[in-house]
Each structure stands twice: as C-alpha cells, then as structure tokens.
Design an enzyme around this catalytic site. Structure first.
Site, PDB file in Angstrom:
ATOM      1  N   PRO A 105       0.609  -1.132  -0.064  1.00  0.00           N
ATOM      2  CA  PRO A 105      -0.069   0.160  -0.092  1.00  0.00           C
ATOM      3  C   PRO A 105       0.889   1.341  -0.015  1.00  0.00           C
ATOM      4  O   PRO A 105       1.806   1.426   0.669  1.00  0.00           O
ATOM      5  CB  PRO A 105      -0.857  -0.249   1.321  1.00  0.00           C
ATOM      6  CG  PRO A 105      -0.022  -1.035   2.147  1.00  0.00           C
ATOM      7  CD  PRO A 105       0.811  -1.883   1.379  1.00  0.00           C
ATOM      8  N   GLY A 106       0.434   2.066  -0.763  1.00  0.00           N
ATOM      9  CA  GLY A 106       1.318   3.569  -0.822  1.00  0.00           C
ATOM     10  C   GLY A 106       0.099   4.557  -0.238  1.00  0.00           C
ATOM     11  O   GLY A 106       0.028   5.083   0.857  1.00  0.00           O
ATOM     12  N   ARG A 107      -0.747   4.784  -1.286  1.00  0.00           N
ATOM     13  CA  ARG A 107      -1.851   5.876  -1.009  1.00  0.00           C
ATOM     14  C   ARG A 107      -2.571   5.607   0.450  1.00  0.00           C
ATOM     15  O   ARG A 107      -2.801   6.889   1.021  1.00  0.00           O
ATOM     16  CB  ARG A 107      -2.875   5.764  -2.134  1.00  0.00           C
ATOM     17  CG  ARG A 107      -3.953   6.786  -2.178  1.00  0.00           C
ATOM     18  CD  ARG A 107      -5.086   6.554  -3.052  1.00  0.00           C
ATOM     19  NE  ARG A 107      -4.617   5.882  -4.195  1.00  0.00           N
ATOM     20  CZ  ARG A 107      -4.335   6.878  -5.608  1.00  0.00           C
ATOM     21  NH1 ARG A 107      -4.657   7.970  -5.283  1.00  0.00           N
ATOM     22  NH2 ARG A 107      -4.030   6.338  -6.642  1.00  0.00           N
ATOM     23  N   CYS A 116       0.013  29.294 -15.603  1.00  0.00           N
ATOM     24  CA  CYS A 116      -0.658  29.920 -16.849  1.00  0.00           C
ATOM     25  C   CYS A 116      -1.209  28.851 -17.633  1.00  0.00           C
ATOM     26  O   CYS A 116      -0.702  28.314 -18.776  1.00  0.00           O
ATOM     27  CB  CYS A 116       0.635  30.439 -17.518  1.00  0.00           C
ATOM     28  SG  CYS A 116       0.865  32.274 -17.242  1.00  0.00           S
ATOM     29  N   GLU A 117      -2.178  28.366 -17.263  1.00  0.00           N
ATOM     30  CA  GLU A 117      -2.900  27.250 -17.894  1.00  0.00           C
ATOM     31  C   GLU A 117      -4.546  27.180 -17.684  1.00  0.00           C
ATOM     32  O   GLU A 117      -4.623  27.160 -16.520  1.00  0.00           O
ATOM     33  CB  GLU A 117      -2.112  25.848 -17.680  1.00  0.00           C
ATOM     34  CG  GLU A 117      -2.610  24.817 -18.205  1.00  0.00           C
ATOM     35  CD  GLU A 117      -1.431  23.866 -18.963  1.00  0.00           C
ATOM     36  OE1 GLU A 117      -0.144  24.282 -19.018  1.00  0.00           O
ATOM     37  OE2 GLU A 117      -1.500  22.968 -19.499  1.00  0.00           O
TER      38      GLU A 117
HETATM   39  N1  LLP Z   1       2.990  -1.472  -5.817  1.00  0.00           N
HETATM   40  C1  LLP Z   1       3.150  -1.161  -7.250  1.00  0.00           C
HETATM   41  C2  LLP Z   1       4.189  -2.155  -8.094  1.00  0.00           C
HETATM   42  C3  LLP Z   1       2.588   0.002  -7.785  1.00  0.00           C
HETATM   43  O1  LLP Z   1       2.989   0.302  -9.018  1.00  0.00           O
HETATM   44  C4  LLP Z   1       1.791   0.978  -6.965  1.00  0.00           C
HETATM   45  C5  LLP Z   1       1.364   2.114  -7.581  1.00  0.00           C
HETATM   46  C6  LLP Z   1       1.693   0.618  -5.753  1.00  0.00           C
HETATM   47  C7  LLP Z   1       2.186  -0.583  -5.194  1.00  0.00           C
HETATM   48  C8  LLP Z   1       0.780   1.447  -4.716  1.00  0.00           C
HETATM   49  O2  LLP Z   1      -0.394   1.743  -5.121  1.00  0.00           O
HETATM   50  P1  LLP Z   1      -1.268   2.540  -4.069  1.00  0.00           P
HETATM   51  O3  LLP Z   1      -1.481   1.700  -2.643  1.00  0.00           O
HETATM   52  O4  LLP Z   1      -0.704   3.773  -3.816  1.00  0.00           O
HETATM   53  O5  LLP Z   1      -2.405   2.724  -4.894  1.00  0.00           O
HETATM   54  N2  LLP Z   1      -0.388   8.660  -9.514  1.00  0.00           N
HETATM   55  C9  LLP Z   1      -1.323   7.960  -9.434  1.00  0.00           C
HETATM   56  C10 LLP Z   1      -1.059   6.558  -8.801  1.00  0.00           C
HETATM   57  C11 LLP Z   1       0.032   5.832  -9.523  1.00  0.00           C
HETATM   58  C12 LLP Z   1       0.132   4.568  -8.727  1.00  0.00           C
HETATM   59  C13 LLP Z   1       1.361   3.854  -9.505  1.00  0.00           C
HETATM   60  N3  LLP Z   1       1.779   2.413  -8.762  1.00  0.00           N
HETATM   61  C14 LLP Z   1      -2.352   8.815  -8.642  1.00  0.00           C
HETATM   62  O6  LLP Z   1      -2.132   9.755  -8.194  1.00  0.00           O
HETATM   63  O7  LLP Z   1      -3.577   8.313  -8.464  1.00  0.00           O
END
Ligand code: LLP
Length: 434
Positions: free
Chosen positions: A292-294, A362-363
C-alpha cells in the site's frame, strides 16, 4: 465531521490537524504548505501490519509503496513501524538508503530500470529486484555476475485482471507496459529462462492490478490467478515459488461519497484465497507481501493555500484563485480527481456558494476543483484541501518556475519541518550560463 480522525475544529473556528491550528501553520510556514499527521500515518502502518499478523499468521510483510510520498523522514518512520519499502528509481532507493533503511527490506520495481539502477541495486544489496521483462533479466544476470553475486528476484506478472479504476492507473490487464503476460505464456517462459541462469534466483512473483480500487473481488481474483501460476510453475519446472507480492491499490476516501473497504478486510480476504488455493494445489503457503502507498499517507495529509482573487463571472461561475495549483497538486489536471475542501479559517461555517478553485499556473486547465461548496470566501482566507498526503508532493513539479512547497509533520499539537520550501535559487541551481 471530517473523514479523517486527524482533523477537527477549534474554539477559533479554525481547522486543526494533529492538534495544530492550520491557520497558525499557514502563518508560520507560509503557503502553499503540505501538512501531514504523523500519528495517522503510524496508525495506518500498524493497521496493515496487525491485519497481516492476524490473518496470515505473521507470515507476511507490508511494504510501503514509497512513490506515494518519498522523503528521508517517511522512510525512517515506516522502518520504525517494521514495514519494508517498494522503490521504483535510483532516486527513491538513494533516499531510502540515506535514511538508514535496511537494503534487504527494499523491493526494487520499475518497467525500464537502467543499467546504473540495476548496478546500484545489486551493489547495495536490495532485498528483491522485481524484474519486468526479458531484456532486463539478461542485463541483470550479467550485472550480478560481474559483481560476483546471485540476486533474489521476483517477476512482475500481468494477471489479466481489469480493475475498475481510472485508465491511467490501471495496470493488471494485458495492454499494460508493466510486466509479463500470463495468458500468452510469456510469464512461464521468462521464469523458465531465469531458472537456468547463474546469477539470479527466482523467489517470488508480483502483480499490481491498479490504484484507488474499492472492490475486494479484483484482489481476490488476482491472488487466485497468481497462486495457480505458482502451482503451474511447480508442475512444469519443479520450482517452488515461496513469495507472492500482491501489490497495492486500496482505495481511499477523497469525497464523503467514497466508500473504501477497511484495509484489514483486503488482507483477510486475500489471505483466505491464498490459503484455499495453496490447499487445492498442494503448495506450501508462500510468504505474502502487500504494497500500500496511497492508503498509508494520503488520508494523513492536507494542503493549505491562501486565497487570492475571487472572480465572479455572472451566470457563468465564480473562480477562487489560490497561491498554488497544478505544480503542487497535479491530480486534478491529470485524472480530474475530486477532493474535499475546507475554508480553514471559517471551518465550521455553512457553505453559501459553489465555486471553481483555480491555481496560479498559466494554463486554463489548472484547477484544483469544480463544484466546490464553500462559506463566504474572500482574499486572505486559508483554504485546505484534504487527503493530499499521497501523489501530491511526490508528483509536484516546478512548472512556471514555481518553487515546491515545504512539508510539515504534525503530532500532538507540535509541528516539525521535514522538507524545506524551495527557494528561487534552488530553481536555477542546475542552470548554466556560458
Ligand atoms: N506497488 C506497485 C508496483 C505500484 O505500481 C503501485 C502504484 C503501488 C504498489 C501502490 O499503489 P497505491 O496503494 O498507492 O494505490 N499517480 C497515481 C497513482 C499511480 C500508482 C502507481 N503505482 C495517482 O495519483 O493516482
């Protein structure tokens, strides 16, 4: 009242985060300003870790997907919480190592790693390199051979699952730049090839089906498909894969109408599928990993802006312009992602107006949100955008030569600067004249 436990309203009618008055934070550090609640980030890490221990008997590992928010401070924090880290570039790897993150708990991803990145990963001894394709595999075998090492690898597999999310953040289906496909036999071929190589050892499989997903079923389906592939590899090659990394992608609440699944339910559901499929195929239970990231950092972050001009165009719309925009908050222009807004200095006031919040770039497309309900808004007000702790600072740019905002971490009423504001001199530090 708020979707996040970190937020509240104090006696001055100001929004607070982690016990700190956001209007005071805006005055002290200036705006735009990213603010993150440390206790909520730690609580999220613990929730995941506890769920893994509960539902998968401690035989799993949570990796923080650091692309969501990558700074020295966060790597130290997630390390303290016992998580590993997913990195996708030399820059993220460098930052993690500089923060003292143990290399063996780092998983290196990416669909086009350079020789320099592979060399760095091999030399610094990262735990796993998650190999994306055959070209990378052969270069890695050579680089590891040159270093006199045998490196542990996993393969990025496309399990052929169509997760229901924005197309730009959907990755598990066959038409994706990431990984090798199951249904064409490409994935089995690459495992077979790697199995015969001298300097790589295939220990894992990985998939990531997309991001901001609200259903359990695509994750369950991915786990089932991947476990069957582990079974097929064992049958075909006699090779038992003992690590299954199921990626991240768990949805979070940006708007009150978003209904995320509690994070521990993902782990419970996926654990059941892995156990059942292992029993069905006669496999030893693999270690499972989730990335998890987000969902770890997004809910803990807000961005503060100062309102500038308010432009009422009769019968058209009202633009409220702020001192930031697509450079620090690119997710609206990229994905039209909707966010919740709070007028931080009038936090408890009832909305009186629907406005468009515009950035300063500027967009014309540089908007932060449309159809935003706010109380009476005027220049000098402090506007907060909620749930910006992931993919905001991480994706910020210097478009229009705008310096990136600082990041402040708060906890128990105290604040601490963890990333300083870029200066105008920072902007020209790599420019050369003559
Ligand atoms: N693992 C891999 C291999 C990934 O490519 C990603 C996200 C994650 C884990 C984590 O995913 P999460 O739990 O954060 O959803 N910039 C985009 C999100 C791109 C995510 C790319 N990969 C946004 O702002 O929605």
């Amino acid at each position: 009242m708020f979707q996040s436990d970190a937020l509240s309203i104090n006696h001055s009618n100001h929004l607070t985060i982690g016990g700190c008055d956001t209007v005071a934070l805006a005055q002290q550090y200036g705006t735009p300003l990213y603010v993150m609640d440390e206790d909520l980030i730690r609580a999220n890490c613990r929730l995941y870790k506890h769920a893994m221990d509960t539902y998968y008997d401690g035989h799993g590992q949570i990796l923080y997907a650091s692309k969501a928010f990558s700074t020295l401070y966060i790597y130290r924090l997630v390390q303290e919480e016992g998580l590993g880290a997913d990195v996708v570039s030399a820059g993220e790897l460098y930052t993690a190592l500089k923060a003292g993150f143990p290399a063996e708990r780092i998983y290196f991803h990416g669909n086009n790693k350079t020789d320099e990145e592979l060399t760095m990963a091999v030399e610094r001894g990262v735990g796993r390199i998650v190999v994306d394709n055959a070209y990378e595999l052969s270069r890695l075998d050579t680089i590891a051979g040159r270093a006199g090492k045998v490196v542990d690898i996993a393969f990025r597999v496309k399990p052929g699952i169509d997760a229901h999310t924005h197309q730009a953040i959907m990755t598990g289906q066959i038409d994706s730049k990431f990984g090798v496909a199951l249904e064409t036999g490409e994935a089995m071929d690459i495992v077979r090839r790697a199995h015969g190589m001298a300097h790589v050892r295939v220990v894992g499989l990985h998939c990531h089906i997309g991001s901001q997903i609200f259903d359990l079923s695509p994750f369950q389906e991915a786990a089932r498909v991947m476990m069957h592939f582990i079974g097929d590899i064992k049958d075909a090659l006699g090779l038992e894969i003992n690590e299954l990394n199921l990626g991240g992608g768990y949805g979070i609440q940006y708007l009150p109408s978003d209904n995320p699944v509690p994070y521990d339910q993902y782990i419970e559901a996926v654990s059941k599928v892995v156990k059942a499929t292992a029993a069905e195929r006669g496999l030893t239970l693999p270690r499972i990993l989730m990335e998890p990231g987000r969902s770890i950092t997004a809910p803990a972050g807000i961005t503060l802006y100062t309102v500038g001009g308010v432009k009422e165009i009769p019968d058209v719309r009202t633009y409220v312009s702020v001192d930031g925009g697509m450079a620090d908050k690119p997710r609206y222009i990229l994905y039209q992602s909707a966010y919740s807004f709070v007028l931080a200095n009038k936090a408890g006031d009832a909305p009186t107006k629907t406005v468009t919040v515009a950035g300063k770039c500027c967009e014309s497309g540089d908007l932060l949100g449309e159809g935003v309900s706010l109380p009476q808004v005027e220049p000098g007000d402090t506007l907060a955008v909620l749930a910006t702790g992931a993919y905001n600072y991480a994706m910020a740019s210097n478009y229009n030569r705008i310096p990136r905002p600082p990041v402040v971490m708060v906890s128990g009423g105290q604040s601490c600067l963890i990333v300083r504001r870029e200066s105008l001199d920072d902007l020209i530090q790599n420019d050369l004249l003559e």
